[in-house]
Design an enzyme around this catalytic site. Structure first.
Site, PDB file in Angstrom:
ATOM      1  N   GLN A 129       0.847  -1.203   0.000  1.00 21.77           N
ATOM      2  CA  GLN A 129       0.000   0.000   0.000  1.00 21.77           C
ATOM      3  C   GLN A 129       0.877   1.245   0.000  1.00 21.77           C
ATOM      4  O   GLN A 129       1.585   1.500   0.980  1.00 21.77           O
ATOM      5  CB  GLN A 129      -0.887  -0.008   1.249  1.00 21.77           C
ATOM      6  CG  GLN A 129      -1.790   1.204   1.369  1.00 21.77           C
ATOM      7  CD  GLN A 129      -2.549   1.228   2.683  1.00 21.77           C
ATOM      8  OE1 GLN A 129      -2.087   0.667   3.675  1.00 21.77           O
ATOM      9  NE2 GLN A 129      -3.684   1.868   2.706  1.00 21.77           N
ATOM     10  N   GLY A 130       0.815   2.007  -1.058  1.00 19.29           N
ATOM     11  CA  GLY A 130       1.640   3.219  -1.176  1.00 19.29           C
ATOM     12  C   GLY A 130       0.825   4.483  -1.016  1.00 19.29           C
ATOM     13  O   GLY A 130       0.481   5.141  -1.999  1.00 19.29           O
ATOM     14  N   TYR A 131       0.521   4.810   0.235  1.00 17.89           N
ATOM     15  CA  TYR A 131      -0.228   6.040   0.515  1.00 17.89           C
ATOM     16  C   TYR A 131       0.701   7.079   1.157  1.00 17.89           C
ATOM     17  O   TYR A 131       0.895   8.161   0.640  1.00 17.89           O
ATOM     18  CB  TYR A 131      -1.360   5.755   1.513  1.00 17.89           C
ATOM     19  CG  TYR A 131      -2.621   5.147   0.956  1.00 17.89           C
ATOM     20  CD1 TYR A 131      -2.636   4.502  -0.277  1.00 17.89           C
ATOM     21  CD2 TYR A 131      -3.808   5.216   1.671  1.00 17.89           C
ATOM     22  CE1 TYR A 131      -3.805   3.947  -0.767  1.00 17.89           C
ATOM     23  CE2 TYR A 131      -4.985   4.666   1.191  1.00 17.89           C
ATOM     24  CZ  TYR A 131      -4.975   4.031  -0.032  1.00 17.89           C
ATOM     25  OH  TYR A 131      -6.135   3.485  -0.493  1.00 17.89           O
ATOM     26  N   SER A 132       1.255   6.720   2.331  1.00 19.80           N
ATOM     27  CA  SER A 132       1.960   7.715   3.149  1.00 19.80           C
ATOM     28  C   SER A 132       3.229   8.210   2.474  1.00 19.80           C
ATOM     29  O   SER A 132       3.906   7.467   1.766  1.00 19.80           O
ATOM     30  CB  SER A 132       2.347   7.106   4.499  1.00 19.80           C
ATOM     31  OG  SER A 132       1.232   6.544   5.117  1.00 19.80           O
ATOM     32  N   GLU A 247      -9.994  -1.152   5.299  1.00 21.41           N
ATOM     33  CA  GLU A 247      -8.855  -1.363   6.196  1.00 21.41           C
ATOM     34  C   GLU A 247      -9.308  -1.223   7.644  1.00 21.41           C
ATOM     35  O   GLU A 247      -8.944  -2.025   8.494  1.00 21.41           O
ATOM     36  CB  GLU A 247      -7.741  -0.348   5.889  1.00 21.41           C
ATOM     37  CG  GLU A 247      -6.492  -0.590   6.720  1.00 21.41           C
ATOM     38  CD  GLU A 247      -5.394   0.446   6.496  1.00 21.41           C
ATOM     39  OE1 GLU A 247      -5.677   1.515   5.922  1.00 21.41           O
ATOM     40  OE2 GLU A 247      -4.254   0.188   6.914  1.00 21.41           O
ATOM     41  N   SER A 370      -4.719   7.491  12.917  1.00 21.05           N
ATOM     42  CA  SER A 370      -4.363   7.466  14.347  1.00 21.05           C
ATOM     43  C   SER A 370      -5.629   7.676  15.185  1.00 21.05           C
ATOM     44  O   SER A 370      -6.656   8.159  14.686  1.00 21.05           O
ATOM     45  CB  SER A 370      -3.341   8.564  14.659  1.00 21.05           C
ATOM     46  OG  SER A 370      -3.963   9.826  14.540  1.00 21.05           O
ATOM     47  N   GLU A 372      -6.284   9.891  17.355  1.00 19.28           N
ATOM     48  CA  GLU A 372      -6.709  11.300  17.396  1.00 19.28           C
ATOM     49  C   GLU A 372      -7.530  11.632  16.146  1.00 19.28           C
ATOM     50  O   GLU A 372      -8.583  12.276  16.205  1.00 19.28           O
ATOM     51  CB  GLU A 372      -5.494  12.246  17.472  1.00 19.28           C
ATOM     52  CG  GLU A 372      -4.725  12.202  18.784  1.00 19.28           C
ATOM     53  CD  GLU A 372      -3.788  10.998  18.902  1.00 19.28           C
ATOM     54  OE1 GLU A 372      -3.612  10.248  17.922  1.00 19.28           O
ATOM     55  OE2 GLU A 372      -3.230  10.796  20.006  1.00 19.28           O
TER      56      GLU A 372
END
Ligand code: FAD
Length: 387
Positions: A129-132, A247, A370, A372
Site C-alpha cells: 500500500q503506497g499512501y503515506s 482497512e 491514528s 486522534e
C-alpha cells in the site's frame, strides 16, 4: 469427518459444524513451524500457508464466490478468524485480499478484475500500500508524488514511506497527484504499479524490534500503463476512503484482542493468578469489552455483506479494537512483572510472550488513521459536532 474439497461451499453448515471443519483443516494444513510468530512474517516465510489457503479456496472469505472468494456470511468469517487465531496462524501478505480486491470488485473495470483478482488468489501478485509520504501521513491529502500522462503511460515521480512489507511486494497500489491546480483532495488518483518497473528503489526501515517490516519506496520517472488507473482520473480520494473503510474494518476485527486475551489467561494460569480478585476484575472487564467489540464488528460485516460501503462510523471499530488490544497487552506486561522485560517468550513458549505482543500492539493506534484522527472523524461526521 473428512476435509472439504477445495472451493466447496460451506456457508450453509451450522456454525458448530463449520467451526469443526475449519479447526480440523487448519490443524492438518498449517505449517507447525509457523505457529505463534513473534513478528510479521515475510512472504518467503509465510508462503506455504498462503498457498495452502489459496489451494483450498480459503484465501478470501469475504469475496463473492464468482470472483474466487468463499462468499461467507459475517458470522462464519468471524468463526474462521477465531479458529486461525486459536491455532496461532501467522498473518499472510493480505493487502491484495483485504484492501485492493474489495476495491476492484466495487470500482475496477472488468479487465482489471479479470487480470488482478485471480493473481491475488494464486499468490502471483503480492501487494503493498503506497499512501503515506514523509509529509503526508494523517494529512494524507497533502501527498506530493506525481503522475503525469505521457502517451499511453503514466510517469511517476516521488516517494512513499512506511510501506509495510514493500520488500515482499511485486505490485503496489498508489495515491498520486494528477492535478496540482485544484483543491488537494480533488487532484489525486489511484494507480497500480509493478514493483519491478525501472526507476523504483525500495529501502527497508527497521522497526523498534529490529525487523525490516516497512520500506521507503522511491519513484524516479517510473512508467506504468495508462489502464492501471482505478476509478477514473482524480477519483483517488474516493478510492482511498473506500480502501481505508475496508482497512478499518479489517483492522477492527476482534482477532488481535481476542488472541491477546487468550494469552493473558495463559499467562495468568502460569503465574497462578486466576484466583486473584484484582486480576479477575481487570480480566472480566477486558472480556466484556471484547464481547462488545465482537458484536460491533459483526454489525459492520453484516452491512458489508448487504452491499453497503463502510462509512465514517467504521472508524469506531478500528479505534475500539486498537485501543483494547493495547490495554490487554499493558495488563500482560503488568502481571508478567520482572519477566515483562524479556524480549524472548517465557520458558521458550511462543504462546507466552508479553513483550512481543506489547510491541505488536503499539502501532495499531497509528496506522490506518491514528486514534486522534479517528476521534475527530467520529466527532465531525458521525456525531456532527462543530469544530
Ligand atoms: C505499523 C505501520 C504500518 C504502516 N503501513 C503503511 C503502509 O503499508 N502504507 C502506507 O501508505 N502507510 C503505512 N503506514 C503509515 C501510516 O499510515 C501513518 O503512520 C499514519 O497515517 C500517521 O502518519 P504519520 O506517521 O506521518 O504521523 P503524523 O500524521 O505526523 O502524526 C503524528 C501525531 O500527530 C497526531 N496528529 C496529526 N494530525 C493531527 C490532527 N489534525 N489532530 C490531532 N492529532 C493529529 C497523530 O495522531 C499522531 O499522534 C504504517 C504505519 C505503521 C505504524
Amino acid at each position: 469427518m473428512g476435509h472439504p474439497a477445495p472451493g466447496e461451499p460451506l456457508d450453509h453448515l451450522p456454525d458448530a459444524e463449520f467451526r469443526q471443519v475449519v479447526r480440523d483443516w487448519v490443524e492438518a494444513h498449517y505449517p507447525p513451524h509457523l505457529r505463534n510468530p513473534r513478528q510479521r512474517l515475510h512472504f518467503r516465510e509465510n508462503k506455504p500457508w498462503y498457498m495452502a489457503l489459496s489451494a483450498q479456496g480459503w484465501l478470501a472469505p469475504g469475496w463473492p464466490r464468482e470472483w474466487g472468494g468463499m462468499g461467507l456470511s459475517a458470522g462464519k468469517q468471524l468463526i474462521m478468524i477465531e479458529e486461525f487465531e486459536r491455532h496461532g496462524c501467522a498473518r499472510v501478505n493480505d493487502l491484495g485480499v483485504i484492501m485492493l480486491g474489495p476495491l476492484l470488485i466495487a470500482h475496477g473495470t472488468e479487465e482489471q478484475k479479470r487480470f488482478f483478482l485471480p493473481r491475488i488468489l494464486s499468490g502471483e501478485h503480492i501487494w503493498a500500500q503506497g499512501y503515506s509520504e514523509p509529509n503526508a501521513g494523517s494529512d494524507l491529502a497533502a501527498l506530493r508524488m506525481t503522475a503525469e500522462l505521457d502517451g499511453d503511460e503514466w510517469v511517476l515521480n516521488g516517494q512513499k514511506t512506511w510501506t509495510t512489507l514493500g520488500n515482499d511486494a511485486n505490485w503496489i497500489f498508489l495515491l498520486v497527484r494528477t492535478d496540482k491546480t485544484v483543491k488537494k483532495q480533488a487532484g489525486i488518483s489511484f494507480l497500480l504499479a509493478p514493483m519491478d518497473a525501472p526507476g523504483i528503489t525500495v529501502r527497508p526501515i527497521l522497526n523498534i524490534d529490529m525487523h525490516d517490516e516497512f520500506c521507503e519506496v522511491f519513484f524516479d520517472n517510473v512508467r506504468v500503463a495508462k489502464d492501471n488507473l482505478v476509478g477514473g482520473l482524480n477519483q483517488g480520494w474516493t478510492m482511498a476512503k473506500t480502501v481505508l473503510g475496508f482497512e478499518r474494518i479489517a483492522i477492527g476485527s476482534p482477532k488481535l484482542s481476542s488472541y491477546a486475551l487468550d494469552k493473558l489467561w495463559l499467562l495468568a494460569r502460569r503465574l497462578d493468578l486466576l484466583g486473584d480478585e484484582a486480576f479477575q476484575e481487570v480480566a472480566a472487564r477486558l472480556a466484556m469489552e471484547l464481547a462488545d467489540l465482537k458484536a460491533l464488528y459483526e454489525t459492520f460485516v453484516v452491512r458489508i455483506k448487504k452491499g453497503e460501503m463502510p462509512g465514517a462510523d467504521a472508524s469506531m471499530l478500528k479505534l475500539v479494537q486498537s485501543e483494547l488490544f493495547q490495554r490487554i497487552t499493558e495488563v500482560m506486561m503488568e502481571v508478567a512483572g520482572e519477566e515483562a522485560g524479556m524480549l524472548e517468550p517465557l520458558s521458550g513458549n511462543a504462546a507466552l510472550h508479553p513483550a512481543g505482543l506489547f510491541i505488536q500492539a503499539r502501532p495499531g493506534t497509528i496506522y490506518g488513521g491514528s486514534s486522534e484522527i479517528l476521534r475527530t472523524v467520529l466527532a465531525k461526521n458521525v456525531l456532527e459536532l462543530q469544530g
